[in-house]
Design an enzyme around this catalytic site. Structure first.
Site, mmCIF file in Angstrom:
data_model
loop_
_atom_site.group_PDB
_atom_site.id
_atom_site.type_symbol
_atom_site.label_atom_id
_atom_site.label_comp_id
_atom_site.label_asym_id
_atom_site.label_seq_id
_atom_site.Cartn_x
_atom_site.Cartn_y
_atom_site.Cartn_z
ATOM 1 N N ASN A 1 10.001 52.337 9.609
ATOM 2 C CA ASN A 1 11.138 52.951 10.448
ATOM 3 C C ASN A 1 10.906 52.205 11.925
ATOM 4 O OD1 ASN A 1 12.043 54.449 12.607
ATOM 5 N ND2 ASN A 1 12.405 56.159 11.435
ATOM 6 N N HIS B 1 10.860 53.027 17.185
ATOM 7 C CA HIS B 1 9.986 53.054 18.227
ATOM 8 C C HIS B 1 9.991 51.776 18.891
ATOM 9 C CE1 HIS B 1 9.266 57.057 18.050
ATOM 10 N NE2 HIS B 1 8.481 56.973 16.618
ATOM 11 N N HIS C 1 17.239 55.328 12.626
ATOM 12 C CA HIS C 1 17.796 56.794 12.927
ATOM 13 C C HIS C 1 18.738 56.538 14.014
ATOM 14 C CE1 HIS C 1 16.984 61.315 13.526
ATOM 15 N NE2 HIS C 1 18.474 61.077 13.591
ATOM 16 N N ARG D 1 20.661 58.260 16.422
ATOM 17 C CA ARG D 1 20.610 59.809 16.609
ATOM 18 C C ARG D 1 21.931 60.033 17.624
ATOM 19 N NH1 ARG D 1 15.354 62.552 17.058
ATOM 20 N NH2 ARG D 1 16.713 64.017 18.081
ATOM 21 N N ARG E 1 19.178 57.916 21.864
ATOM 22 C CA ARG E 1 18.024 57.558 22.452
ATOM 23 C C ARG E 1 17.089 56.116 22.381
ATOM 24 N NH1 ARG E 1 13.903 62.371 20.711
ATOM 25 N NH2 ARG E 1 15.647 63.575 21.412
ATOM 26 N N GLU F 1 18.757 57.199 8.725
ATOM 27 C CA GLU F 1 18.489 58.520 9.088
ATOM 28 C C GLU F 1 19.475 59.235 9.975
ATOM 29 O OE1 GLU F 1 14.617 59.351 10.598
ATOM 30 O OE2 GLU F 1 13.688 58.393 9.040
ATOM 31 N N THR G 1 11.755 63.626 14.773
ATOM 32 C CA THR G 1 11.966 64.749 13.881
ATOM 33 C C THR G 1 11.086 65.797 13.614
ATOM 34 O OG1 THR G 1 13.434 63.120 12.875
ATOM 35 C CG2 THR G 1 13.435 65.004 11.703
ATOM 36 N N GLU H 1 13.277 63.564 0.483
ATOM 37 C CA GLU H 1 11.767 62.877 1.299
ATOM 38 C C GLU H 1 11.153 64.222 1.799
ATOM 39 O OE1 GLU H 1 12.444 59.941 4.029
ATOM 40 O OE2 GLU H 1 10.701 60.682 5.389
ATOM 41 N N HIS I 1 6.664 61.305 7.280
ATOM 42 C CA HIS I 1 6.209 61.702 8.835
ATOM 43 C C HIS I 1 4.886 62.020 8.985
ATOM 44 C CE1 HIS I 1 7.395 63.931 12.506
ATOM 45 N NE2 HIS I 1 6.306 64.650 12.265
HETATM 46 N N1 PXP Z 1 10.891 60.041 7.617
HETATM 47 C C1 PXP Z 1 11.780 60.774 8.215
HETATM 48 C C2 PXP Z 1 12.882 61.596 7.616
HETATM 49 C C3 PXP Z 1 11.685 60.815 9.860
HETATM 50 O O1 PXP Z 1 12.696 61.537 10.789
HETATM 51 C C4 PXP Z 1 10.494 60.084 10.556
HETATM 52 C C5 PXP Z 1 10.532 59.987 11.997
HETATM 53 O O2 PXP Z 1 11.702 59.289 12.424
HETATM 54 C C6 PXP Z 1 9.843 59.407 9.550
HETATM 55 C C7 PXP Z 1 9.953 59.405 8.312
HETATM 56 C C8 PXP Z 1 8.715 58.641 10.100
HETATM 57 O O3 PXP Z 1 7.886 59.307 10.716
HETATM 58 P P1 PXP Z 1 6.574 58.894 11.846
HETATM 59 O O4 PXP Z 1 7.062 57.921 12.622
HETATM 60 O O5 PXP Z 1 5.824 59.890 11.907
HETATM 61 O O6 PXP Z 1 5.857 57.745 10.769
#
Ligand code: PXP
Length: 276
Positions: free
Chosen positions: A35, A38, A71, A73, A77, A98, A129, A179, A219
């Site tokens: 992901n 960030h 994602h 959003r 953001r 996402e 999330t 997931e 997550h």
């Molecule tokens: N899976 C989903 C559905 C998420 O919303 C997120 C956070 O954006 C993640 C995985 C990744 O989470 P983390 O950033 O804590 O690894």
């Protein structure tokens, strides 16, 4: 917003037919989805054009990412529409979007055509999330969004908590995959709490497979806590963001992805969480 799609770069981006979707879902080796939100968060902090999450996706692919997750959003953001468009045009592995079940975002998804859409809850006040989508409560709205995505031949994935009723509701709503929210495990403070969280995940994986769902996890997973989760049989894809991007600041994205992938692929298959 109109997306002027280039020809697909690989089978993953080839607007998958149901047969391809089934083949993707049959994959045995757990996939690592990276992901890159960030990276966009850092860019948005200064409102400039760097660092570019599209570059991060390229670097993640070169490090062995099996999937790139972003994602889009509603409040934009971090990831912007421009990022989504460029990711769709450049990512050659699986592209996982996402998204909330908001009509505007579903409209974008069916035009963008990522490989997979992961439906997540979205609150403006949250940092990231938090918890899973409540498919039980929002069944009809969720099912309507899933129908639109499936009609566009997009693989559909529900981000849910490891609760059997949520898995059943997800199967009823027509999702290909779920997931499982691994936050319960990641945030646990004691071996007992981690053991309970792992037991819930095991149960949910079994329920998901009985229902014919592909089961993913994500997550709060980090280099320190991934091994017991990667060792759980039956999870075929992990989505990890914050920890990989954090490590990439120091070692670079390719190396950070390579290191996480190695941890996932070398996790001993039967390790129990309480034994750490
Ligand atoms: N899976 C989903 C559905 C998420 O919303 C997120 C956070 O954006 C993640 C995985 C990744 O989470 P983390 O950033 O804590 O690894």
């Amino acid at each position: 917003m109109r997306f002027n799609l280039l020809p697909a770069h690989s089978a993953y981006n080839a607007h998958p037919s149901d047969a391809l979707a089934r083949r993707l879902l049959d994959t045995r080796m757990p996939l690592l989805g990276v992901n890159i939100d960030h990276v966009a968060t850092v860019r948005q902090a200064r409102g400039t054009d760097e660092p570019d999450p599209v570059w991060a996706a390229v670097e993640a692919e070169l490090g062995g990412a099996d999937s790139i997750t972003f994602h889009l959003r509603e409040d934009r953001r971090h990831i912007q529409d421009r990022d989504a468009r460029l990711l769709r045009e450049t990512v050659s592995v699986k592209l996982n979007m996402e998204m909330a079940i908001a009509d505007e975002i579903v409209d974008i998804a069916v035009e963008l055509l990522p490989t997979q859409c992961s439906l997540v809850p979205e609150k403006r006040e949250e940092l990231t999330t938090e918890g899973g989508l409540d498919v039980v409560t929002h069944q009809s709205r969720v099912a309507a969004a899933v129908r639109r995505l499936r009609d566009a031949k997009i693989i559909t994935n529900a981000f849910i908590e490891p609760i059997p009723d949520q898995l059943r509701a997800s199967a009823d709503a027509g999702f290909h995959a779920v997931e499982l929210w691994t936050g319960g495990y990641a945030h646990a403070r004691t071996p007992e709490a981690r053991g309970t969280a792992i037991a819930e995940l095991r149960k949910a994986i079994a329920v998901g497979h009985e229902l014919g769902l592909e089961v993913h996890g994500g997550h709060g997973l980090t280099y320190r806590n991934i091994t017991p989760i990667a060792a759980l049989p039956g999870l075929s894809e992990f989505n990890i963001g914050h920890s990989i991007v954090s490590r990439a600041v120091f070692v670079g994205m390719r190396k950070a992805v390579r290191e996480m992938k190695r941890l996932i692929q070398t996790a001993p298959p039967t390790r129990e969480i309480g034994s750490r």
